[in-house]
Structures are given as C-alpha cells and as structure tokens.
Design a protein around this motif. Structure first.
Motif, PDB file in Angstrom:
ATOM      1  N   GLY A   2       0.812  -1.202   0.000  1.00  0.00           N
ATOM      2  CA  GLY A   2       0.000   0.000   0.000  1.00  0.00           C
ATOM      3  C   GLY A   2       0.850   1.259   0.000  1.00  0.00           C
ATOM      4  O   GLY A   2       0.602   2.191  -0.764  1.00  0.00           O
ATOM      5  N   SER A   3       1.879   1.291   0.851  1.00  0.00           N
ATOM      6  CA  SER A   3       2.757   2.464   0.905  1.00  0.00           C
ATOM      7  C   SER A   3       3.477   2.670  -0.416  1.00  0.00           C
ATOM      8  O   SER A   3       3.611   3.804  -0.897  1.00  0.00           O
ATOM      9  CB  SER A   3       3.767   2.302   2.049  1.00  0.00           C
ATOM     10  OG  SER A   3       3.118   2.217   3.300  1.00  0.00           O
ATOM     11  N   VAL A   5       1.028   4.107  -2.877  1.00  0.00           N
ATOM     12  CA  VAL A   5       0.787   5.530  -2.638  1.00  0.00           C
ATOM     13  C   VAL A   5       1.932   6.361  -3.193  1.00  0.00           C
ATOM     14  O   VAL A   5       1.729   7.397  -3.846  1.00  0.00           O
ATOM     15  CB  VAL A   5       0.593   5.802  -1.134  1.00  0.00           C
ATOM     16  CG1 VAL A   5       0.572   7.307  -0.856  1.00  0.00           C
ATOM     17  CG2 VAL A   5      -0.688   5.165  -0.638  1.00  0.00           C
ATOM     18  N   LEU A  43      -5.461   5.611  -5.063  1.00  0.00           N
ATOM     19  CA  LEU A  43      -5.508   6.181  -3.711  1.00  0.00           C
ATOM     20  C   LEU A  43      -6.888   6.000  -3.090  1.00  0.00           C
ATOM     21  O   LEU A  43      -7.019   5.673  -1.894  1.00  0.00           O
ATOM     22  CB  LEU A  43      -5.153   7.663  -3.764  1.00  0.00           C
ATOM     23  CG  LEU A  43      -3.713   8.024  -4.136  1.00  0.00           C
ATOM     24  CD1 LEU A  43      -3.571   9.533  -4.268  1.00  0.00           C
ATOM     25  CD2 LEU A  43      -2.741   7.491  -3.094  1.00  0.00           C
ATOM     26  N   LEU A  83      -7.410   2.343  -1.909  1.00  0.00           N
ATOM     27  CA  LEU A  83      -6.685   2.048  -0.675  1.00  0.00           C
ATOM     28  C   LEU A  83      -7.385   2.656   0.533  1.00  0.00           C
ATOM     29  O   LEU A  83      -7.526   2.002   1.585  1.00  0.00           O
ATOM     30  CB  LEU A  83      -5.253   2.569  -0.778  1.00  0.00           C
ATOM     31  CG  LEU A  83      -4.345   1.857  -1.790  1.00  0.00           C
ATOM     32  CD1 LEU A  83      -3.047   2.620  -1.975  1.00  0.00           C
ATOM     33  CD2 LEU A  83      -4.050   0.424  -1.332  1.00  0.00           C
ATOM     34  N   SER A  84      -7.830   3.904   0.402  1.00  0.00           N
ATOM     35  CA  SER A  84      -8.470   4.568   1.538  1.00  0.00           C
ATOM     36  C   SER A  84      -9.806   3.919   1.879  1.00  0.00           C
ATOM     37  O   SER A  84     -10.184   3.841   3.051  1.00  0.00           O
ATOM     38  CB  SER A  84      -8.655   6.050   1.245  1.00  0.00           C
ATOM     39  OG  SER A  84      -9.487   6.244   0.109  1.00  0.00           O
ATOM     40  N   ALA A 109      -7.464   2.602   5.996  1.00  0.00           N
ATOM     41  CA  ALA A 109      -6.598   3.779   6.023  1.00  0.00           C
ATOM     42  C   ALA A 109      -5.144   3.414   6.318  1.00  0.00           C
ATOM     43  O   ALA A 109      -4.225   4.141   5.916  1.00  0.00           O
ATOM     44  CB  ALA A 109      -7.099   4.770   7.073  1.00  0.00           C
ATOM     45  N   LEU A 158      -2.567   3.274   3.522  1.00  0.00           N
ATOM     46  CA  LEU A 158      -2.026   4.509   2.959  1.00  0.00           C
ATOM     47  C   LEU A 158      -0.662   4.857   3.531  1.00  0.00           C
ATOM     48  O   LEU A 158      -0.002   5.764   3.028  1.00  0.00           O
ATOM     49  CB  LEU A 158      -2.993   5.673   3.233  1.00  0.00           C
ATOM     50  CG  LEU A 158      -4.358   5.574   2.561  1.00  0.00           C
ATOM     51  CD1 LEU A 158      -5.305   6.629   3.123  1.00  0.00           C
ATOM     52  CD2 LEU A 158      -4.214   5.753   1.054  1.00  0.00           C
ATOM     53  N   ILE A 201       0.033  10.054   3.911  1.00  0.00           N
ATOM     54  CA  ILE A 201      -1.332  10.540   3.733  1.00  0.00           C
ATOM     55  C   ILE A 201      -1.321  12.008   3.316  1.00  0.00           C
ATOM     56  O   ILE A 201      -2.060  12.428   2.417  1.00  0.00           O
ATOM     57  CB  ILE A 201      -2.146  10.352   5.027  1.00  0.00           C
ATOM     58  CG1 ILE A 201      -2.379   8.856   5.286  1.00  0.00           C
ATOM     59  CG2 ILE A 201      -3.481  11.084   4.945  1.00  0.00           C
ATOM     60  CD1 ILE A 201      -3.105   8.559   6.573  1.00  0.00           C
ATOM     61  N   GLY A 249      -0.406  12.251  -0.291  1.00  0.00           N
ATOM     62  CA  GLY A 249      -1.517  11.823  -1.137  1.00  0.00           C
ATOM     63  C   GLY A 249      -2.646  12.838  -1.173  1.00  0.00           C
ATOM     64  O   GLY A 249      -3.230  13.106  -2.233  1.00  0.00           O
ATOM     65  N   CYS A 255     -11.500  11.159  -4.765  1.00  0.00           N
ATOM     66  CA  CYS A 255     -10.422  10.645  -3.930  1.00  0.00           C
ATOM     67  C   CYS A 255     -10.359  11.396  -2.597  1.00  0.00           C
ATOM     68  O   CYS A 255     -10.178  10.795  -1.538  1.00  0.00           O
ATOM     69  CB  CYS A 255      -9.097  10.758  -4.681  1.00  0.00           C
ATOM     70  SG  CYS A 255      -7.671  10.143  -3.770  1.00  0.00           S
ATOM     71  N   LEU A 315     -10.589   9.747   1.087  1.00  0.00           N
ATOM     72  CA  LEU A 315      -9.506   9.934   2.045  1.00  0.00           C
ATOM     73  C   LEU A 315     -10.024  10.558   3.341  1.00  0.00           C
ATOM     74  O   LEU A 315      -9.653  10.130   4.446  1.00  0.00           O
ATOM     75  CB  LEU A 315      -8.419  10.819   1.433  1.00  0.00           C
ATOM     76  CG  LEU A 315      -7.559  10.183   0.330  1.00  0.00           C
ATOM     77  CD1 LEU A 315      -6.771  11.254  -0.410  1.00  0.00           C
ATOM     78  CD2 LEU A 315      -6.619   9.141   0.912  1.00  0.00           C
TER      79      LEU A 315
END
Length: 772
Positions: free
Chosen positions: A253-254, A257, A288, A291-292, A296, A299, A305, A308, A339, A343
């Motif tokens: 995930g990181s 991002v 993004l 993933l959110s 969370a 992210l 975060i 992003g 997005c 988020l």
C-alpha cells in the motif's frame, strides 16, 4: 468446399451488407441452421476458413452466442470432439480479432462443460499455459484476454490453479511486448477481486504485485518517445487499485501511494501529456481512493497521507474548463475530488488539516481555476468527513462573491452537497445560515442562468436541513432575494420565448425559474407560519409565473412544464403558510383555481398534474376540516391517475417483476400520497363518502412494481387506516356502518401485508425497511 460451407460463407457476407432486406433474409437463414447442434462445427470451420476476415470474426462471434444452447444437444462423443477441434482452431488462428471471438467461444464452452460435468475444462487451461509460454505474441495476448474472461466467469473453480497462474502472470507482466503486458495487468486486476479470497491465497500473488510495481516504476521512467508507456502505466495503476487492497499489505500500500503521487507529480515522463496524462492521473487517484476505502492503514503514515491528500487537492483543479458547458469536467479532476472524499472518510483528523492548508493558499491565487479547486477540495473533503469544524463555511461564502463563474458555481454545488452530507451540529447550522445569507446576496446580481439555477438549488438544499426557527432567522434576507430573482428570471424567460431566441437559452432561463420557485417553496415550507408576512407577495409572484406557464402561444405553453410544476409545488407551501389569513384569501383562491385547472386538464403534462396533487395535499393538511368541500373536486382525478395504465414494469425470469420509470410515475406517487393526506386532514367521517372509490385504488398500488409507488401507498394506507379508526370509534355498538368500516380496515391491513412481503418485486427490502 461442401454446399453448406459455401452457403454459410454467403450468409456471413450478407449479414455484413448494408441492405436491410438482404440482411434480414440472412438472419432468418442463420436462425434456421442454428436449430441443429451440428451447425456448430460449420461455424467453427468458417471461423478458420471463411474467405474474408470479417466473415471469420463474425462466424466466431456467432459460435460464441450459440454454444450455450446447442452444445448440450450433441452426443457425448461429438461434444468431446467439438472441444478438441475448438482448441485446435484457437491455437492455429493468427488474427487477433478472430482470436478474441474464438476466446469468447472457449469461455462459453468452459461454462457449458462446468454445467454438464461439474468440473473445469482442464485441456483449455493446459492450452492457455502453453500459449502463454510460446513465441507468438498474438497468442500470448489472446490467451491472457481469455484468462481474464475465465476468471470473471469461473471464479473459484480456478482455485486449484492459483500457484501456476500466479507464476505465469508474474512473467507475463514483464513481457517484452507492451500489449501483452497490458493484457497481463488486466488479468491481475480481475484476479484481485476474484482470487485473493484468503491469506493462504495471498502468497501466490505477491510476486505478481511486485512485478506490477516494478513495471509501473520502469514505465514512469521511460522516455517520452515511448508511445505505449501511458497505456502500460494506466493498466498497472488499475491493477494495483484492485490488488493492493485485496492483499491488505501495508508495504504494498505504501509503495502504491508513493507511485501514485509520483504519477500525479509527473508532467513529461512516460509521455504523459494531454489525454494520456489525464488517463494516468485518473487511475492514480482511483488507486488512492481504493486504498483509503479498504483500510486507512494501507495509505502508510501521516506523511504519506499528507502527500496523497496534497496530490488529490492539486488534481481537483480542472485545467481546461468548458466555456459552453459549466457541468463538463475532466476525468482527472472528478477522480481527484472523489479521492478526497474517500480519504477524508477514512482518516478525517489527518486529511482535513492538509486540505484546509491547501485551500488557504489556493483561494488567494490569481488563477480562477485554482480558487475553484480550493472550493471543490474543501467541499468534497467535508462531505467525506461528514463533520465540520467551526468556520468551515467561510471559504464557500467568500467564493460565492467571486468574480469568476467557475468559482461561484463550485461554491453553489459544494453548498448543496454539504447540506445533504454533513451531520447536524451547531457548527453546521451556523455555517448553513452564513451560506444562505451569501446565496441571498448572490441571487439578485447573478447574470449566468446556469449559476443562478445552482444557487437556488443550494438554497433549497439548505432550507430542507434547517429547523423552523433557523429558517425564520434568515427569511428577511432570503425571501426578498428569491422574490426578486423569481420576477427577473421569469421575465427573462418569457422574453426569450417571445423573441424566438435560441432553444438552449430558453431552456437555461426556464431551469433557473423552476429552481428559484422551488427554493421559494422550500423556504416557505421550512419557515412554516413565519413565512406568513411574505406569503402574499410570494403568491403574487408565483401567480405571474403560473399564468406564463399556462398561457398557450402558437399552440404550446410559453414556458416548459417543469416551470409549471415547480411553481405549483411552491404555491402549495406558500398557501399552507398563511391559509387562515383573511387578507390572503383572494390570491389564495387564484392559486387554487390555477391548480384546479391543471388537475382537471387531461392534456396537461403529467409532472404538472403531479404538482397539482401536491398543491392540494399541502392545502388540505393546512386547512383540515375546511378542506372537506373540495374533496369532490380533487379525489376523482387522483383515483383516475391511479387507475391509468402506465407500463411501469417488465417481467423477469422466475416470476419477478422489474419497475420501469415512466413519465407518469411521479403523478402516480403524488396522487397516492394526496389521497392519504386528504383522509388525514378531514378525518374519517368526512372522507367516508370517498372511501369506496379511493381505497381500492390505493390498495392496488401495493402490488405495483415500483418501490417508490409502494412506499407512497404504505404512507397513504397508514393515514387512511387511522382515519378509519377514528370513524369506527365515533360509531355506536351495533351501528350498521361498523361492519363496513371493519371490512375497509381489513382491506388496508391486507394491502400493507402485501407491501411488506413484496413477493417477486424489486426494491421490496427497501420498502420493508421504510415500514419498520
């Protein structure tokens, strides 16, 4: 060549001809041949040997359509031979369009095999594995596209093949051919939603995820001259958008991002310009968002975060807005705003401060689109968080006074959205009142009909969320602004219609009139009797609009039906706010007469008659027993509306019925609710003479295919039931009418039970939920 093959080639050519007669004759001949299962072999042969590419592709497509029905009619040996021959045909074909159609045939046959034998078509999977490792680029690409189709259709039946499929995809994602890489990435994206069912399965896909990241990073660094790079990058981002949430790996995930932010910050790498840049930016933002929405934690930490969110805020700017259509928006800008909402919903405490920092800087920009982006950013972020801090409305209020049309439009749209999304609180109410005052200041000076329409729609949305006291506090500012705008816009619309102006200009002006009228009605409804001092002036203004909308010119109304409907709806709320005032009687009766004319006019548009039903329903609930003399006039049109056939349903398999929204459904809903309102307003004794006609019509709506109609029927039946209860209590024991009242009550109960059961009807769960 046999005669049937020659005739089949001729029919395939005729099916592609422009002449309707020849094509219809060919379709009839094809349908006759397709009654015989043995014709499958002819179609497969023509897919390989027909003289033209178009005929070969068409033969393969027809084969895919006919396999599900005809293959089961083959004998055991013939069915098995057909499977082998189809695989040989797929392997020997070299034309991608024909291969794709043959792939559809293979997918259809694989489903037929599973249905017949309860097992996968293993030979097909072995052929696919061989082709994916082969030298033919076109076969690798077609095999991957077929594999994606198999994943969608076969799902868990492929579970035993996860390990080898995962390894194969890892290699295909790094294929030397760009089109093969794109096809492989497409399979990865499909796989994420179908294959990653448990932690035990995840291990098979980590290598494919790593390969996808590697390909995306390498593509992003590719020279701008590589024309295939944007498509590969977009496919990789799309695949990660499915795969990273499914694997639930924080490391993946990181990394995703970071990749998305690199893409959003890139202007020239990988040839990202124009449409290709917008395509890749939209996919990065959707990554993004995915993933959110999943978790969370995927992210990364606060820093990731923040990066992003900042990227999404920048992307929310529409770089090239349309001058002709204010509602047109680029895909990347819409993705950026969506997005931000996702988020903020996932992590509001971390997201909102970053958004507000961006807004503070962007709102000072000389670029109008930067200022508009600031408004969109704060609006979408707050709609995701659903809670607003103190002072949240200040940027929107300032934007409503901006010189640029796009900024004012953004503020109007944001206000309307937040009125519906934000949870009630003191800060929200304070902000809504601030925005109402700003909108009231905007209305008289707004020259763009499209923005005026949106501003009035925003006022409508805000008024619906206010208490009576809150609405009353802003009425001295809002009501005069609405009345001024209603007069100005209606005069402009009539002038445009009278001068034979551009139809689009008339449509925009009429939409503004309807929106302002609706906002005036919302103000009257929210403020209730506090609106009484403005009622006479509002009624007079609405009467002018009604006269313009009802007066024919050259055989049709000057203003469209939507204006008439909106004015009638607003008139009902205005009349209800000052019903008992003696000085209001004259204009009240004029409005009622206008609504009566529409209600009784069989040629009036259905949406206008729906508003007439709403008008009298509102008047009834405001006047109670005084409305009883009007029942003879309004009940009959309502019953007729319920008895009219509307064609509002289609039959589905399994005895189910599906609703189809028709032009008369709105009137049906309004008429149903109006009958309930009449019964509640005048009471059971006064409504009793009309029960024999109205109750069966309302009960019949319990079986309507539309959930909206059934919900309206439930509300009406509840009101009629209470009226019957009051009627029965007023009758002494042994009175002959008590038996009749009991029978009517049983009819109400039976209809309510039918609504609750909702057998064979779409939307029955929603109706049951509403009844609880």
């Amino acid at each position: 060549m046999g005669s049937i093959e020659a005739e089949a080639d001729q029919v395939l050519e005729l099916l592609q001809s422009p002449g309707n007669a020849a094509r219809s004759q060919a379709e009839a001949q094809l349908e006759t041949w397709c009654q015989n299962p043995s014709f499958l072999a002819v179609l497969m042969t023509r897919a390989h040997r027909a003289p033209s590419p178009g005929s070969r592709q068409l033969a393969a497509s027809v084969l895919a359509w006919r396999i599900p029905r005809l293959w089961h009619g083959l004998a055991e040996g013939d069915a098995s031979g057909f499977q082998s021959t189809l695989l040989e045909c797929f392997c020997s074909c070299q034309e991608l369009p024909v291969l794709r159609s043959l792939g559809e045939s293979c997918n259809a046959l694989c489903q037929a095999v599973a249905a017949r034998y309860g097992a996968m078509w293993e030979d097909l999977l072995r052929v696919l594995g061989r082709l994916l490792c082969g030298e033919s680029i076109v076969h690798r690409r077609a095999a991957l596209e077929l594999l994606a189709a198999l994943v969608r259709s076969m799902g868990g039946r492929l579970h035993g093949h996860y390990p080898e499929i995962g390894q194969t995809l890892t290699a295909c994602v790094k294929d030397a051919d760009a089109n093969v890489r794109i096809a492989a990435l497409s399979v990865v994206g499909v796989a994420a939603s179908s294959w990653c069912n448990s932690e035990q399965d995840h291990k098979h896909w980590h290598s494919a995820a790593d390969a996808t990241l590697e390909v995306a990073a390498a593509t992003l660094s590719a020279p701008a001259t590589d024309s295939s790079a944007p498509n590969v990058l977009a496919a990789a981002l799309r695949a990660l958008g499915h795969l990273a949430p499914a694997l639930q790996s924080e490391a993946l995930g990181s990394a995703s991002v970071e990749l998305a932010c690199r893409v959003l910050g890139s202007a020239d790498s990988a040839g990202l310009r124009g449409h290709s840049q917008e395509q890749c930016h939209a996919q990065a933002l959707q990554l993004l968002r995915s993933l959110s929405r999943r978790d969370a934690r995927l992210l990364g930490g606060q820093q990731a975060i923040a990066v992003g969110v900042a990227a999404a805020c920048r992307a929310s700017k529409d770089q090239a807005p349309s001058v002709d259509d204010l509602d047109e928006i680029s895909a990347s800008a819409q993705s950026g705003r969506d997005c931000l909402r996702a988020l903020a919903r996932a992590s509001p405490a971390q997201v909102l401060p970053v958004v507000l920092e961006f807004v503070q800087a962007a709102s000072q920009s000389a670029d109008a689109m930067d200022r508009a982006a600031a408004v969109h950013s704060v609006a979408f972020a707050l709609s995701g968080a659903r809670e607003a801090p103190p002072g949240w409305a200040v940027p929107l209020a300032r934007a409503l006074a901006d010189n640029a049309v796009w900024v004012r439009q953004a503020a109007c749209e944001g206000t309307a959205m937040l009125a519906e999304c934000l949870s009630p609180s003191d800060a929200v109410s304070e902000g809504m009142l601030l925005l109402l005052r700003a909108l009231a200041e905007l209305l008289p000076r707004e020259v763009q009909p499209e923005v005026l329409e949106k501003a009035a729609a925003a006022m409508t949305a805000v008024f619906k969320e206010l208490s009576t006291d809150e609405a009353a506090s802003v009425l001295p500012v809002a009501a005069p602004a609405l009345l001024h705008s209603l007069g100005a816009t209606s005069r402009a619309a009539v002038a445009t219609a009278g001068s034979g102006g551009d139809p689009s200009d008339l449509a925009a002006a009429a939409a503004a009139v309807a929106s302002v009228a609706t906002a005036l009605g919302a103000a009257a409804c929210a403020a209730a009797d506090h609106f009484e001092p403005m009622a006479a002036e509002a009624a007079a203004a609405l009467l002018i609009v009604l006269q313009a909308a009802m007066q024919p010119s050259a055989g049709k109304a000057v203003l469209p039906p939507a204006v008439l409907a909106a004015a009638l709806d607003a008139a009902g709320a205005v009349v209800a706010s000052a019903w008992s005032e003696a000085g209001f009687f004259a204009v009240r009766d004029e409005l009622a007469n206008a609504a009566r004319v529409v209600l009784l006019d069989g040629r009036a548009p259905s949406e206008a008659r729906a508003s007439a039903h709403n008008f009298f329903a509102g008047v009834a609930l405001a006047s109670f027993e005084e409305f009883a003399p009007s029942l003879a006039l309004v009940v009959s049109p309502a019953v007729e509306a319920l008895q009219a056939a509307d064609g509002g349903e289609v039959a589905k398999s399994g005895g189910r019925r599906r609703a189809v929204r028709t032009g008369t459904q709105e009137e049906r809903v309004a008429a149903t609710e109006a009958l309930g309102a009449y019964a509640a307003a005048v009471g059971g004794a006064r409504f009793a003479p009309h029960l024999s006609a109205s109750l069966p019509a309302v009960c019949a709506q319990a079986r309507h295919a539309s959930a909206e109609v059934r919900a309206a029927a439930a509300n009406a039946l509840g009101r009629i039931g209470r009226a019957l209860g009051d009627l029965a209590q007023g009758l002494p024991m042994g009175h002959p009418d008590r038996g009749a009242a009991s029978g009517l009550a049983q009819a109400v109960a039976q209809a309510v039970c039918e609504i609750i059961q909702g057998k064979g009807l779409d939307g029955s769960a929603a109706v049951r939920s509403g009844l609880q």
